[in-house]
Design an enzyme around this catalytic site. Structure first.
Site, PDB file in Angstrom:
ATOM      1  N   ASP A 193      70.883  48.188   9.954  1.00 15.97           N
ATOM      2  CA  ASP A 193      69.511  47.759   9.672  1.00 15.97           C
ATOM      3  C   ASP A 193      69.054  46.639  10.599  1.00 15.97           C
ATOM      4  O   ASP A 193      67.861  46.338  10.648  1.00 15.97           O
ATOM      5  CB  ASP A 193      69.389  47.337   8.203  1.00 15.97           C
ATOM      6  CG  ASP A 193      69.551  48.522   7.252  1.00 15.97           C
ATOM      7  OD1 ASP A 193      69.870  49.629   7.736  1.00 15.97           O
ATOM      8  OD2 ASP A 193      69.369  48.351   6.038  1.00 15.97           O
TER       9      ASP A 193
ATOM     10  N   ASP B 165      24.470  55.576  31.725  1.00 16.90           N
ATOM     11  CA  ASP B 165      25.756  56.186  32.050  1.00 16.90           C
ATOM     12  C   ASP B 165      26.470  56.659  30.786  1.00 16.90           C
ATOM     13  O   ASP B 165      27.324  57.533  30.818  1.00 16.90           O
ATOM     14  CB  ASP B 165      26.669  55.223  32.810  1.00 16.90           C
ATOM     15  CG  ASP B 165      27.932  55.920  33.277  1.00 16.90           C
ATOM     16  OD1 ASP B 165      27.845  56.675  34.268  1.00 16.90           O
ATOM     17  OD2 ASP B 165      28.981  55.771  32.630  1.00 16.90           O
TER      18      ASP B 165
ATOM     19  N   GLY C  23      31.007  59.391  33.021  1.00 14.41           N
ATOM     20  CA  GLY C  23      29.785  60.165  32.885  1.00 14.41           C
ATOM     21  C   GLY C  23      29.384  60.928  34.121  1.00 14.41           C
ATOM     22  O   GLY C  23      29.313  62.160  34.126  1.00 14.41           O
ATOM     23  N   LEU C  24      29.156  60.229  35.200  1.00 12.98           N
ATOM     24  CA  LEU C  24      28.695  60.877  36.419  1.00 12.98           C
ATOM     25  C   LEU C  24      29.765  61.832  36.938  1.00 12.98           C
ATOM     26  O   LEU C  24      29.462  62.931  37.411  1.00 12.98           O
ATOM     27  CB  LEU C  24      28.377  59.800  37.468  1.00 12.98           C
ATOM     28  CG  LEU C  24      27.590  60.305  38.665  1.00 12.98           C
ATOM     29  CD1 LEU C  24      26.317  61.014  38.196  1.00 12.98           C
ATOM     30  CD2 LEU C  24      27.221  59.123  39.555  1.00 12.98           C
TER      31      LEU C  24
HETATM   32  S1  SF4 Z   1      72.739  54.674   8.067  1.00 11.42           S
HETATM   33 FE1  SF4 Z   1      70.630  54.157   7.526  1.00 11.42          FE
HETATM   34  S2  SF4 Z   1      70.827  52.594   5.936  1.00 11.42           S
HETATM   35 FE2  SF4 Z   1      72.804  52.729   6.981  1.00 11.42          FE
HETATM   36  S3  SF4 Z   1      72.761  51.192   8.545  1.00 11.42           S
HETATM   37 FE3  SF4 Z   1      72.080  53.093   9.490  1.00 11.42          FE
HETATM   38  S4  SF4 Z   1      69.854  53.016   9.282  1.00 11.42           S
HETATM   39 FE4  SF4 Z   1      70.670  51.495   7.866  1.00 11.42          FE
END
Ligand code: SF4
Ligand code: SF4
Lengths: 426, 516
Positions: free
Chosen positions: B36, B274, B409-410
């Site tokens: 994460d 324009d 435009g033109l």
């Molecule tokens: S598997 Fe999913 S929840 Fe687990 S660390 Fe990777 S991204 Fe995060």
């Protein structure tokens, strides 16, 4: 055998600094980003959360927006409530997916932290789905979860999951293991063929290959240092590993090829004939980047698990000094030959406590710091030059013809900092 | 279980990170596995921040599951306090930690840290990023802000800007200056740019300016109820909305609404000749509810476009967007599935898309120009130059941004006139775009690329529509930016008439049929 024997004792027996704190590394799901490009008839279905989908999207960026062969089946509140449901839901999603993607021959169900924690049995699911969709599609499973795998270990888990399905064989075969870009793989096969070594197979294959086999007369070499589980799985099937330094740089590539050549009784003259020209080219290309790298210090944060072989390459072939070589895991059976070649001196650290490691890096003020994307800009803003590690797994860097590119990847940030006249304060 | 390839919003804890990263002196201890930590790169790479987000992840592993994870959390909390000495701490769980039920809030409160500890409950399996930001900011305000004496001079707080927000950095500058011109001081801007001690003095403002309802509305409502601060309802994006916003502020602050708007150029640029070619261009709008609503008004009333479809990905705004769509005579698309958005765009064949980075890619695949109006955005949408969306300069920026993807435009006329000229021929693309222009892919290719699975059967039997060689050649003469539409219109017309062949005549009959 080695042209460049280590000058003193190597790093194999250096005491390891083991850290267990906050890690700043991706999880194994990340491997899907290169694996799905390598295996052209495979689809990767992550069973996870919105976080997993967001990780894949963020790590892949938008660079591969076109038609990815991966997706996330996001678990919802109702799936968490009753597990039987989740298996049914999975069957339904897979059936739908395979119906609209008839080109898919191999489906990987990839476990994540949430699916592991709720003990969703993806192995059972894979067996059931394999039967249901046989013979057209084979369904396998592995875990890329962050509670079990770190970054490149996802590739390891994926390849290991394919080993039990290999056919049995008694014939003498060479198996080369690790996902390489096709062009690099072709160069590798070309070099070995020039030495008269045929009967070579690659894991993973570009397309589902039912003739891939393994047995007591199989020998295998790894092209990536993070394939510990695959290594163990192949040994369990009776295959024999050929330990060698990894094929990065001129020296590494030569040493790696030499081990295979010796195993297959290739004589010196043949070996030289096959390698002389590319070796010379590699040396020349490395020399260009070495002008920038020579005498500079380098500090590795643990990330791709390529750190040890790369430190070997940069210290021995590019004249750099390693201060700390951090790696998520130290697998001496795999990286031992590289450790032997790195002159003693650097701290070898395993695992991570990111704040402590940042303190060490700030104190050491290395010329170049190799780290993940989350740390690179903050360190640049502190005046440290960085190289993001993820590029090392997204760029062709193995074998002779890429040795110069590999060195250049490290030289470019240093050259760039030297070019910019107005500093890096943000 | 829902299959997802690309998502418009991240999980709710990423929303909490957007609040924490925008602020100073606040630290977030997040119970989460190592993977994460990818979320850091959103801020350090995409937004190019020069510091790490103030987040400590516990990064528990499988071997810790069981009794150890709670200790791990407490250690991480203690270490984070010791190292960063924040004024306040927010604690929470990511999707995985939610499942192991360690109760980060309870654990942190039991530790007796000498600073406020704010527990976040962000249901990862039900809600998403915007909710996470809104809820986090609300909790921070609820815990720290107190009623207090109003400032002597009339002042307001600006609510809603966060880290990783689309143009929030520049919107704040623009609106702060506009408020100053009106004689209103800004007391606190939050969450971005504030610290917990700033939040504590929010009560001194006379009213609140809510710039981003997606991430600030819950806090604004709480302040209204508990601090007696009314808040503005108009988001000042576009000429009309900025005018309404000024009127609203003037009323709340008791000041004159007269301001110098000589910097505002959109109205004249849109009126100058324009821009005639912009008339009735069919645009499709998609993004977060607030930006889509604002863009709809600009598109129709200030650019003279025709809005041919609109929608938003955040369900929280489904109701107002549905109502708005009705007013514009189109159907609202409320979805966070980008395949549905792609299908809608393909079916409507607009001449331009105003969307997010997802729609930019959809546009690329379908050969339809696209300008970005809303998060989620990528690194190129955090430009180095001053580039707000709000206020007078925001309107100017929007004019330029929306016109840029189109052929000028033109130039459009010249391409029509000299379409057979060997140098001027249409693959050359718009002259102000770098690189080599590529023509719109043919519809069949698009269907093949699409993973939505609407592949046409190989053999369509008697229904098959054949383009005669002459007609095909004539079609190629039509400039690339209208060719896709011409093909679709012609085929629709042929189907209508039950034709099985398209000739040059069919092509022009269709053209006459669809002429407006
Ligand atoms: S598997 Fe999913 S929840 Fe687990 S660390 Fe990777 S991204 Fe995060
Ligand atoms: S490298 Fe840059 S452009 Fe590519 S995905 Fe990452 S942030 Fe985006």
């Amino acid at each position: 055998m080695n042209d460049h024997a280590p000058l003193g004792p190597g790093c194999r027996d250096t005491p390891v600094l083991k850290e267990r704190g906050q890690r700043e590394v991706f999880c194994g799901l990340t491997g899907i980003i290169w694996l799905h490009r390598k295996m052209q008839d495979a689809f990767f279905l992550v069973v996870g959360s919105r976080t997993c989908a967001h990780l894949l999207q963020s790590a892949a960026g938008v660079m591969i927006f076109a038609e990815p062969r991966f997706a996330t089946a996001i678990l919802e509140e109702k799936d968490l409530a009753g597990l039987a449901d989740a298996q049914d839901e999975l069957d339904r999603e897979v059936a739908r997916l395979l119906a609209r993607r008839p080109d898919i021959r191999q489906l990987f169900l990839v476990g994540s932290c949430p699916s592991e924690v709720i003990k969703l049995d993806l192995h059972r699911a894979a067996e059931r789905l394999s039967i249901k969709h046989a013979p057209h599609v084979r369904v396998l499973n592995y875990s890329g979860s962050g509670i079990e795998t770190t970054f490149t270990q996802g590739e390891d888990a994926c390849l290991a999951s394919m080993v039990p399905g290999l056919r049995d064989t008694d014939s003498r075969e060479l198996l080369l293991v690790g996902a390489l870009p096709d062009v690099v793989e072709d160069q590798m096969l070309g070099l070995l063929r020039d030495m008269g070594i045929d009967n070579i197979r690659c894991l993973p294959a570009r397309r589902t290959d039912d003739t891939l086999a393994c047995g007591p007369n199989t020998v295998f070499a790894l092209t990536q240092p993070f394939l510990g589980d695959t290594h163990a799985a192949l040994e369990r099937r009776g295959a024999r590993h050929l330990p060698a330094p990894f094929p990065f740089g001129e020296e590494g590539t030569t040493a790696w090829l030499r081990v295979i050549a010796d195993e297959f009784g290739v004589d010196r003259a043949t070996f030289d004939r096959a390698t002389q020209a590319p070796r010379a080219r590699a040396r020349k290309a490395i020399a260009a980047a070495t002008e920038t790298l020579n005498g500079k210090s380098i500090f590795f944060f643990p990330d791709s698990q390529l750190e040890i072989p790369l430190a070997r390459f940069l210290t021995r072939e590019c004249g750099m000094t390693a201060i700390e070589i951090g790696t998520p895991f130290l697998h001496k059976a795999l990286t031992g030959p590289d450790l032997d070649l790195i002159p003693a001196g650097p701290t070898i650290s395993e695992g991570q406590d990111v704040d402590l490691q940042l303190d060490r890096a700030r104190a050491a003020r290395p010329d170049l710091t190799v780290c993940g994307l989350g740390l690179a800009n903050p360190l640049e803003a502190e005046g440290l030059t960085t190289k993001w590690a993820i590029e090392l797994v997204f760029t062709p860097v193995h074998f002779y013809e890429q040795a110069g590119d590999l060195a250049a990847l490290f030289a470019r940030p240093l050259r760039r900092r030297a070019l910019l006249k107005h500093g890096a304060s943000a | 279980m829902k299959l997802t390839v690309w998502t418009y919003e991240g999980p709710p804890h990423v929303g909490a990170m957007r609040v924490a990263t925008g602020m100073t002196g606040l630290h977030y201890v997040l119970h989460a596995p190592q993977g994460d930590t990818y979320a850091d790169l959103l801020f350090t790479m995409i937004e190019r921040r020069n510091h790490r987000p103030p987040v400590t992840y516990t990064t528990f592993q499988a071997r810790d599951l069981g009794s150890d994870t709670a200790y791990l959390f407490k250690d991480a909390c203690r270490d984070a306090y010791e190292r960063f000495k924040p004024q306040a701490i927010i604690v929470g769980a990511s999707c995985t930690a939610e499942l192991i039920q360690d109760d980060p809030g309870g654990l942190a409160e039991s530790m007796g840290l000498p600073v406020p500890v704010i527990a976040l409950e962000l249901p990862s399996y039900q809600r998403k990023e915007n909710f996470g930001a809104d809820e986090t900011f609300f909790q921070v305000v609820r815990h720290l802000a107190k009623p207090m004496a109003r400032s002597e001079r009339v002042s307001c707080n600006i609510l809603g800007p966060t880290g990783l927000g689309f143009r929030h950095r520049d919107d704040i500058t623009e609106i702060t200056a506009l408020l100053y011109d009106l004689g209103v001081e800004v007391n606190v801007t939050a969450p971005m740019g504030s610290s917990p001690s700033d939040i504590a003095r929010m009560g001194a403002a006379h009213f609140n300016v809510l710039l981003y309802p997606e991430t600030g509305e819950a806090a604004a409502r709480w302040c209204e109820k508990n601090l007696g601060q009314p808040f503005t309802k108009t988001v000042p994006i576009g000429v009309g909305a900025t005018g309404d916003f000024i009127a609203e502020v003037a009323k709340l602050a008791g000041v004159s609404p007269a301001v110098d708007d000589s910097r505002l150029r959109l109205p004249w640029y849109a009126a100058s000749v324009d821009s005639t070619y912009l008339t009735g261009k069919r645009v499709f709008l998609f993004g977060d509810g607030t930006h889509v609503a604002a863009a709809a008004r600009i598109a129709r009333d200030e650019m003279g476009f025709t809005v041919c479809g609109m929608g938003c990905y955040n369900r929280e705004f489904a109701r107002p967007i549905r109502a708005l769509a009705k007013e514009y005579g189109v159907e609202a698309l409320i979805t966070d599935d980008y395949l549905e958005v792609e299908a809608a765009i393909e079916a409507l064949a607009p001449e331009m898309i105003l969307g997010t980075q997802m729609e930019r890619h959809i546009g690329k695949r379908l050969g339809i120009p696209c300008a970005v109006i809303s998060a989620p955005v990528h690194v190129q949408d955090f430009p180095a130059r001053y580039s707000p969306q709000m206020g007078f300069e925001g309107a100017n920026v929007i004019f330029d941004t929306w016109v840029h993807p189109l052929v000028m435009g033109l130039e459009e006329h010249l391409l029509h006139m000299f379409r057979d000229d060997f140098e001027f021929h249409d693959a050359a693309g718009a002259s102000h775009h770098g690189g080599k222009a590529t023509a719109a892919p043919e519809p069949d290719t698009i269907a093949d690329l699409s993973i939505s699975g609407k592949k046409k059967p190989e053999n369509q039997g008697a229904d098959v529509l054949v383009w005669l060689a002459d007609a095909e050649k004539e079609l190629k003469k039509i400039p690339f930016f209208v060719r896709g539409k011409a093909r679709r219109n012609t085929e629709a017309y042929a189907a209508l008439k039950g034709l099985q062949e398209v000739s040059v005549d069919t092509l022009y009959e269709a053209k006459a049929h669809y002429a407006r």
